[in-house]
Scaffold this active site. Structure first.
Site, mmCIF file in Angstrom:
data_model
loop_
_atom_site.group_PDB
_atom_site.id
_atom_site.type_symbol
_atom_site.label_atom_id
_atom_site.label_comp_id
_atom_site.label_asym_id
_atom_site.label_seq_id
_atom_site.Cartn_x
_atom_site.Cartn_y
_atom_site.Cartn_z
ATOM 1 N N CYS A 283 6.858 3.980 -2.927
ATOM 2 C CA CYS A 283 5.473 4.085 -3.393
ATOM 3 C C CYS A 283 4.574 4.061 -2.164
ATOM 4 C CB CYS A 283 5.144 2.993 -4.402
ATOM 5 S SG CYS A 283 5.289 1.301 -3.785
ATOM 6 N N ASN B 50 4.526 -0.322 -1.057
ATOM 7 C CA ASN B 50 5.799 -1.078 -1.182
ATOM 8 C C ASN B 50 5.556 -2.551 -1.514
ATOM 9 O OD1 ASN B 50 8.750 -1.809 0.861
ATOM 10 N ND2 ASN B 50 8.660 -1.264 -1.284
ATOM 11 N N CYS C 248 4.063 -3.140 -4.874
ATOM 12 C CA CYS C 248 3.843 -3.218 -6.326
ATOM 13 C C CYS C 248 4.895 -2.402 -7.093
ATOM 14 C CB CYS C 248 2.411 -2.784 -6.659
ATOM 15 S SG CYS C 248 1.976 -3.088 -8.377
ATOM 16 N N ARG C 249 4.752 -1.066 -7.105
ATOM 17 C CA ARG C 249 5.614 -0.266 -7.977
ATOM 18 C C ARG C 249 7.057 -0.159 -7.489
ATOM 19 N NH1 ARG C 249 1.998 4.868 -7.616
ATOM 20 N NH2 ARG C 249 1.732 3.888 -5.563
ATOM 21 N N SER C 250 7.268 0.222 -6.209
ATOM 22 C CA SER C 250 8.664 0.469 -5.781
ATOM 23 C C SER C 250 9.501 -0.809 -5.672
ATOM 24 C CB SER C 250 8.722 1.308 -4.494
ATOM 25 O OG SER C 250 8.152 0.658 -3.394
ATOM 26 N N ASP D 145 -0.462 2.945 -10.707
ATOM 27 C CA ASP D 145 -0.397 1.890 -9.688
ATOM 28 C C ASP D 145 -1.064 0.620 -10.205
ATOM 29 O OD1 ASP D 145 -0.234 0.314 -7.497
ATOM 30 O OD2 ASP D 145 -0.927 1.846 -6.093
HETATM 31 P P1 4NP Z 1 2.069 0.238 -4.459
HETATM 32 O O1 4NP Z 1 0.561 -0.236 -4.620
HETATM 33 O O2 4NP Z 1 2.021 1.593 -3.786
HETATM 34 O O3 4NP Z 1 2.579 0.310 -5.851
HETATM 35 O O4 4NP Z 1 2.738 -0.820 -3.600
HETATM 36 C C1 4NP Z 1 -0.314 -0.326 -3.529
HETATM 37 C C2 4NP Z 1 -0.613 -1.568 -3.022
HETATM 38 C C3 4NP Z 1 -1.509 -1.675 -1.979
HETATM 39 C C4 4NP Z 1 -2.077 -0.540 -1.440
HETATM 40 C C5 4NP Z 1 -1.758 0.695 -1.939
HETATM 41 C C6 4NP Z 1 -0.878 0.813 -3.002
HETATM 42 N N1 4NP Z 1 -2.991 -0.648 -0.371
HETATM 43 O O5 4NP Z 1 -3.424 0.397 0.136
HETATM 44 O O6 4NP Z 1 -3.361 -1.762 0.005
#
Ligand code: 4NP
Length: 149
Positions: free
Chosen positions: A9, A12, A14-16, A120
């Site tokens: 994702c 890294n 939250c989702r993945s 997300d």
């Molecule tokens: P993820 O979510 O891609 O599912 O881990 C996110 C968490 C934080 C950020 C972006 C996506 N960020 O830019 O801080």
């Protein structure tokens, strides 16, 4: 045979990592990891509300730490799975010349949902909805891995 799977994702956190934890719990004999296309959160654990939501369903993702995807992941894994189309585009951008590793969208494995990405939850805060979809996609992925190619 496909048995080394990398979930990707953006952050890294939250989702993945959630997809990694869910597939780990549902399977055995697979090598499973996760990574982000971005590097802002490298070294951090998953976001606390997702750790808690996953724990309520029996998935312990608290020990995972974020890392960034590298071109070497195309040789370490047979299948790289993005959570949304932007992830897939960013993954393809670092594909080494000649690397044959398959890159897919996670939702491809659950066409019955009609979803074309994993929302997300870091932004939507719908951790339960993301978990529901991740579990359904993980089930579909396992079915695909078990059926003859
Ligand atoms: P993820 O979510 O891609 O599912 O881990 C996110 C968490 C934080 C950020 C972006 C996506 N960020 O830019 O801080």
């Amino acid at each position: 045979m496909t048995h080394r799977i990398l979930f990707v994702c953006l952050g890294n956190i939250c989702r993945s990592p959630t997809a990694e934890g869910v597939l780990r719990a549902k399977s055995s004999g697979l090598t499973i990891d996760s990574a982000g296309t971005g590097r802002w959160h490298v070294g951090e654990p998953p976001c606390p509300p997702m750790i808690d939501a996953a724990a309520r369903r029996g998935y312990d993702i608290s020990g995972l730490r974020a890392r960034q995807i590298t071109p070497a992941d195309f040789t370490r894994f047979d299948l790289i799975i993005g959570m949304d189309g932007e992830n897939v585009a960013d993954i393809e951008r670092i594909r080494p010349d000649g690397a044959k590793t398959e890159v897919r969208l996670f939702t491809d494995f659950a066409p019955q949902t009609g979803a074309d990405h994993i929302p997300d939850a870091y932004y939507t805060r719908d951790y339960e909805g993301a978990l529901d979809l991740i579990e359904t996609c993980a089930d579909g992925l396992l079915r695909a891995l078990q059926s003859p190619q």
